[in-house]
Write a protein that holds these residues in place. Structure first.
Motif, mmCIF file in Angstrom:
data_model
loop_
_atom_site.group_PDB
_atom_site.id
_atom_site.type_symbol
_atom_site.label_atom_id
_atom_site.label_comp_id
_atom_site.label_asym_id
_atom_site.label_seq_id
_atom_site.Cartn_x
_atom_site.Cartn_y
_atom_site.Cartn_z
ATOM 1 N N UNK A 13 10.456 5.032 -1.859
ATOM 2 C CA UNK A 13 9.142 5.644 -2.114
ATOM 3 C C UNK A 13 8.342 4.929 -3.204
ATOM 4 N N UNK A 14 8.924 4.619 -4.372
ATOM 5 C CA UNK A 14 8.113 3.942 -5.388
ATOM 6 C C UNK A 14 7.673 2.544 -4.949
ATOM 7 N N UNK A 15 8.485 1.876 -4.159
ATOM 8 C CA UNK A 15 8.129 0.535 -3.680
ATOM 9 C C UNK A 15 6.987 0.605 -2.677
ATOM 10 N N UNK A 16 6.985 1.650 -1.868
ATOM 11 C CA UNK A 16 5.962 1.759 -0.822
ATOM 12 C C UNK A 16 4.572 1.971 -1.404
ATOM 13 N N UNK A 17 4.465 2.536 -2.583
ATOM 14 C CA UNK A 17 3.144 2.813 -3.177
ATOM 15 C C UNK A 17 2.312 1.550 -3.335
ATOM 16 N N UNK A 18 2.954 0.426 -3.551
ATOM 17 C CA UNK A 18 2.223 -0.836 -3.707
ATOM 18 C C UNK A 18 1.590 -1.289 -2.388
ATOM 19 N N UNK A 19 2.051 -0.727 -1.287
ATOM 20 C CA UNK A 19 1.561 -1.140 0.023
ATOM 21 C C UNK A 19 0.429 -0.277 0.558
ATOM 22 N N UNK A 20 0.143 0.844 -0.085
ATOM 23 C CA UNK A 20 -0.901 1.726 0.417
ATOM 24 C C UNK A 20 -2.236 1.007 0.574
ATOM 25 N N UNK A 21 -2.724 0.288 -0.447
ATOM 26 C CA UNK A 21 -4.023 -0.386 -0.259
ATOM 27 C C UNK A 21 -3.966 -1.496 0.793
ATOM 28 N N UNK A 22 -2.820 -2.139 0.922
ATOM 29 C CA UNK A 22 -2.651 -3.199 1.928
ATOM 30 C C UNK A 22 -2.748 -2.596 3.330
ATOM 31 N N UNK A 23 -2.138 -1.439 3.497
ATOM 32 C CA UNK A 23 -2.169 -0.757 4.790
ATOM 33 C C UNK A 23 -3.600 -0.372 5.174
ATOM 34 N N UNK A 24 -4.323 0.231 4.239
ATOM 35 C CA UNK A 24 -5.705 0.628 4.509
ATOM 36 C C UNK A 24 -6.554 -0.599 4.830
ATOM 37 N N UNK A 25 -6.345 -1.663 4.085
ATOM 38 C CA UNK A 25 -7.089 -2.902 4.328
ATOM 39 C C UNK A 25 -6.822 -3.426 5.743
ATOM 40 N N UNK A 26 -5.570 -3.348 6.195
ATOM 41 C CA UNK A 26 -5.227 -3.806 7.550
ATOM 42 C C UNK A 26 -5.934 -2.959 8.602
#
Length: 141
Positions: A116-129
């Motif tokens: 879970x803490x690692x995934x937080x860094x990917x939230x903006x990347x996901x939205x950008x995709x």
């Protein structure tokens, strides 16, 4: 925002592209890739509406479609594709979603929670995709 307002995916191929894709992005990241490998979990992500199942092997940094060649999962997360989509945008609190049975988990739950803490860094990347693909319909406000 309530995830019931979130849109889900139309096809299993979209689940693979976006949910599988966010893990592939994480594995390629020079900071996140080694941290995910260190967790060493084989996670099955099961979505409904549409039905899709991916197996993510963090130890080897690979995403597999469900099938006989996929490694055996050590933990499973199951949810609707709408909840999954909202989660990857940072709109779902994992412990609360688990308590409310919007996300069910089984297997190595303690190891799973390390992701879970690692995934937080990917939230903006996901939205950008999503936006880059013209999928504003999937972006949760």
């Amino acid at each position: 925002m309530a995830t019931r307002e979130a849109a889900g995916f139309a096809t299993a191929e979209e689940v693979r592209r976006y949910i599988g894709g966010i893990f592939e992005t994480a594995f390629a990241d020079p900071e996140l890739g080694p941290k995910l490998a260190a967790v060493g979990i084989v996670l099955a992500v099961e979505c409904t509406e549409p039905d899709a199942r991916l197996v993510i092997d963090t130890g080897s940094g690979t995403v597999h479609d469900d099938g006989p060649d996929a490694p055996a999962a050590t933990a499973t997360m199951a949810m609707s594709s709408a909840v999954s989509n909202a989660y990857w945008q940072g709109k779902v609190n994992l412990p609360m979603a688990m308590a409310r049975k919007r996300i069910t988990v089984s297997g190595e739950i303690g190891t799973l929670l390390k992701l879970a803490p690692l995934s937080k860094k990917l939230f903006p990347v996901y939205v950008e995709r999503l936006r880059a693909d013209g999928r504003d319909d999937l972006v949760v406000a």
